[in-house]
Design a protein around this motif. Structure first.
Motif, PDB file in Angstrom:
ATOM      1  N   UNK A   1      12.415  -0.070   1.300  1.00  0.00           N
ATOM      2  CA  UNK A   1      11.780   1.058   1.959  1.00  0.00           C
ATOM      3  C   UNK A   1      12.046   1.107   3.454  1.00  0.00           C
ATOM      4  N   UNK A   2      12.520   0.003   4.024  1.00  0.00           N
ATOM      5  CA  UNK A   2      12.863  -0.029   5.444  1.00  0.00           C
ATOM      6  C   UNK A   2      14.265   0.513   5.716  1.00  0.00           C
ATOM      7  N   UNK A   3      15.005   0.792   4.659  1.00  0.00           N
ATOM      8  CA  UNK A   3      16.339   1.381   4.819  1.00  0.00           C
ATOM      9  C   UNK A   3      16.218   2.859   5.199  1.00  0.00           C
ATOM     10  N   UNK A   4      17.026   3.357   6.128  1.00  0.00           N
ATOM     11  CA  UNK A   4      16.952   4.780   6.504  1.00  0.00           C
ATOM     12  C   UNK A   4      17.183   5.712   5.318  1.00  0.00           C
ATOM     13  N   UNK A   5      16.418   6.786   5.275  1.00  0.00           N
ATOM     14  CA  UNK A   5      16.494   7.829   4.249  1.00  0.00           C
ATOM     15  C   UNK A   5      16.122   7.319   2.856  1.00  0.00           C
ATOM     16  N   UNK A   6      15.369   6.227   2.795  1.00  0.00           N
ATOM     17  CA  UNK A   6      14.863   5.709   1.525  1.00  0.00           C
ATOM     18  C   UNK A   6      13.362   5.526   1.669  1.00  0.00           C
ATOM     19  N   UNK A   7      12.580   6.138   0.788  1.00  0.00           N
ATOM     20  CA  UNK A   7      11.134   6.022   0.905  1.00  0.00           C
ATOM     21  C   UNK A   7      10.657   4.755   0.202  1.00  0.00           C
ATOM     22  N   UNK A   8       9.490   4.260   0.617  1.00  0.00           N
ATOM     23  CA  UNK A   8       8.910   3.042   0.071  1.00  0.00           C
ATOM     24  C   UNK A   8       8.027   3.387  -1.124  1.00  0.00           C
ATOM     25  N   UNK A   9       8.370   2.975  -2.343  1.00  0.00           N
ATOM     26  CA  UNK A   9       7.519   3.311  -3.496  1.00  0.00           C
ATOM     27  C   UNK A   9       6.104   2.741  -3.386  1.00  0.00           C
ATOM     28  N   UNK A  10       5.970   1.542  -2.805  1.00  0.00           N
ATOM     29  CA  UNK A  10       4.646   0.922  -2.709  1.00  0.00           C
ATOM     30  C   UNK A  10       3.744   1.584  -1.687  1.00  0.00           C
ATOM     31  N   UNK A  11       4.247   2.559  -0.919  1.00  0.00           N
ATOM     32  CA  UNK A  11       3.404   3.299   0.014  1.00  0.00           C
ATOM     33  C   UNK A  11       2.648   4.423  -0.677  1.00  0.00           C
ATOM     34  N   UNK A  12       2.881   4.609  -1.968  1.00  0.00           N
ATOM     35  CA  UNK A  12       2.169   5.597  -2.760  1.00  0.00           C
ATOM     36  C   UNK A  12       1.143   4.887  -3.642  1.00  0.00           C
ATOM     37  N   UNK A  13      -0.084   5.383  -3.620  1.00  0.00           N
ATOM     38  CA  UNK A  13      -1.164   4.750  -4.383  1.00  0.00           C
ATOM     39  C   UNK A  13      -0.862   4.762  -5.875  1.00  0.00           C
TER      40      UNK A  13
ATOM     41  N   UNK B   1      -2.000   0.862   2.145  1.00  0.00           N
ATOM     42  CA  UNK B   1      -2.408   1.079   3.535  1.00  0.00           C
ATOM     43  C   UNK B   1      -1.561   0.269   4.501  1.00  0.00           C
ATOM     44  N   UNK B   2      -1.264  -0.969   4.162  1.00  0.00           N
ATOM     45  CA  UNK B   2      -0.462  -1.802   5.054  1.00  0.00           C
ATOM     46  C   UNK B   2       0.972  -1.303   5.164  1.00  0.00           C
ATOM     47  N   UNK B   3       1.519  -0.788   4.076  1.00  0.00           N
ATOM     48  CA  UNK B   3       2.879  -0.274   4.129  1.00  0.00           C
ATOM     49  C   UNK B   3       2.940   1.059   4.881  1.00  0.00           C
ATOM     50  N   UNK B   4       1.904   1.886   4.743  1.00  0.00           N
ATOM     51  CA  UNK B   4       1.901   3.183   5.419  1.00  0.00           C
ATOM     52  C   UNK B   4       1.755   3.009   6.925  1.00  0.00           C
ATOM     53  N   UNK B   5       0.889   2.088   7.351  1.00  0.00           N
ATOM     54  CA  UNK B   5       0.580   1.948   8.774  1.00  0.00           C
ATOM     55  C   UNK B   5       1.831   1.644   9.596  1.00  0.00           C
ATOM     56  N   UNK B   6       2.610   0.666   9.178  1.00  0.00           N
ATOM     57  CA  UNK B   6       3.815   0.306   9.928  1.00  0.00           C
ATOM     58  C   UNK B   6       4.863   1.394   9.913  1.00  0.00           C
TER      59      UNK B   6
ATOM     60  N   UNK C   1       8.288  -8.808   7.987  1.00  0.00           N
ATOM     61  CA  UNK C   1       7.292  -9.848   7.713  1.00  0.00           C
ATOM     62  C   UNK C   1       6.127  -9.289   6.900  1.00  0.00           C
ATOM     63  N   UNK C   2       5.682  -8.073   7.231  1.00  0.00           N
ATOM     64  CA  UNK C   2       4.584  -7.444   6.491  1.00  0.00           C
ATOM     65  C   UNK C   2       4.982  -7.187   5.044  1.00  0.00           C
ATOM     66  N   UNK C   3       6.225  -6.750   4.818  1.00  0.00           N
ATOM     67  CA  UNK C   3       6.699  -6.493   3.458  1.00  0.00           C
ATOM     68  C   UNK C   3       6.660  -7.755   2.603  1.00  0.00           C
ATOM     69  N   UNK C   4       7.036  -8.881   3.188  1.00  0.00           N
ATOM     70  CA  UNK C   4       7.020 -10.138   2.454  1.00  0.00           C
ATOM     71  C   UNK C   4       5.590 -10.638   2.240  1.00  0.00           C
ATOM     72  N   UNK C   5       4.755 -10.506   3.267  1.00  0.00           N
ATOM     73  CA  UNK C   5       3.375 -10.987   3.170  1.00  0.00           C
ATOM     74  C   UNK C   5       2.585 -10.170   2.163  1.00  0.00           C
ATOM     75  N   UNK C   6       2.776  -8.855   2.149  1.00  0.00           N
ATOM     76  CA  UNK C   6       2.028  -8.012   1.221  1.00  0.00           C
ATOM     77  C   UNK C   6       2.407  -8.292  -0.234  1.00  0.00           C
ATOM     78  N   UNK C   7       3.681  -8.556  -0.494  1.00  0.00           N
ATOM     79  CA  UNK C   7       4.077  -8.945  -1.853  1.00  0.00           C
ATOM     80  C   UNK C   7       3.432 -10.267  -2.243  1.00  0.00           C
ATOM     81  N   UNK C   8       3.381 -11.201  -1.307  1.00  0.00           N
ATOM     82  CA  UNK C   8       2.755 -12.498  -1.551  1.00  0.00           C
ATOM     83  C   UNK C   8       1.253 -12.348  -1.788  1.00  0.00           C
ATOM     84  N   UNK C   9       0.588 -11.560  -0.941  1.00  0.00           N
ATOM     85  CA  UNK C   9      -0.860 -11.385  -1.052  1.00  0.00           C
ATOM     86  C   UNK C   9      -1.222 -10.703  -2.372  1.00  0.00           C
TER      87      UNK C   9
END
Length: 218
Positions: A84-96, A160-165, A197-205
């Motif tokens: 999701x951090x790649x340009x022109x690619x949306x993050x699926x986990x940012x959707x509830x 929420x964590x993925x959307x904020x950043x 770092x947030x992407x890795x931590x959120x998957x871990x959490x």
């Protein structure tokens, strides 16, 4: 402004072909272990991450089938967050809807199995030991509500964590001041490192909390 800001989470792109599908196909070609005659660094990195999360989960809940599922879940969420951090690619986990689809089916299956086969123990878990008689009904209500909202809280936390950043990166990218371009560039690089770092931590959490919640079920 709000339309442009939140359009960064729109799955559609302005190109004739969907970059989301292209990136997904590329990942599926790179990640499989048996695709290469000699293990690549990407495969070795995936094995290191898988062994790490497996070791962490074994301290909480030792069940081979469940640990295998959670390890796959960890790699899936990590891949979605990083791509999701790649340009022109949306993050699926940012959707509830996506994050809820990851946690809710597992939790429903575990709760259904436990309440069907260990009904008395599940009722006993609703009332902590040495609880005063007067507040026992209130404690049972609180424990029941906390069990019901656990998959929702997991999904909302991830989203929420993925959307904020991503929103902050979008806001920084909309600043077009020549005088502060170096400051904005430094901030964007710092935020990009932070988002990785947030992407890795959120998957871990997500996987660790799901494992902890599951360990409370007989």
């Amino acid at each position: 402004m709000l339309t442009n800001l939140f359009s960064s989470f729109d799955p559609s792109t302005s190109f004739n072909i969907q970059t989301n599908w292209i990136l997904t196909i590329l990942i599926l070609m790179i990640l499989p272990n048996k695709f290469w005659f000699v293990e690549s660094r990407v495969t070795m990195l995936k094995m290191i991450l898988g062994n790490f999360i497996e070791k962490e989960m074994k301290f909480i809940y030792f069940n081979k089938q469940f640990i295998l599922n959670m390890k796959s879940m960890f790699l899936l969420i990590l891949t979605m967050n990083l791509t999701g951090l790649t340009p022109y690619v949306f993050t699926p986990s940012s959707h509830v809807s996506v994050s809820l689809a990851l946690g809710l089916p597992i939790w429903i299956s575990l709760m259904t199995f436990s309440w069907t086969n260990y009904t008395n123990l599940m009722f006993a878990h609703l009332l902590p030991v040495s609880t005063p008689t007067l507040i026992s009904p209130f404690m049972i209500l609180v424990e029941s509500i906390s069990n019901l909202i656990r998959p929702i809280s997991l999904s909302v936390r991830l989203t929420a964590n993925m959307i904020a950043g991503h929103l902050l990166l979008t806001l920084l990218g909309n600043i077009n001041s020549i005088k502060t371009i170096w400051l904005i560039l430094i901030l964007q690089i710092s935020m990009m490192i932070f988002e990785i770092a947030v992407a890795m931590i959120q998957a871990y959490v997500f996987t660790i909390l799901m494992t902890m919640y599951s360990s409370e079920i007989p």
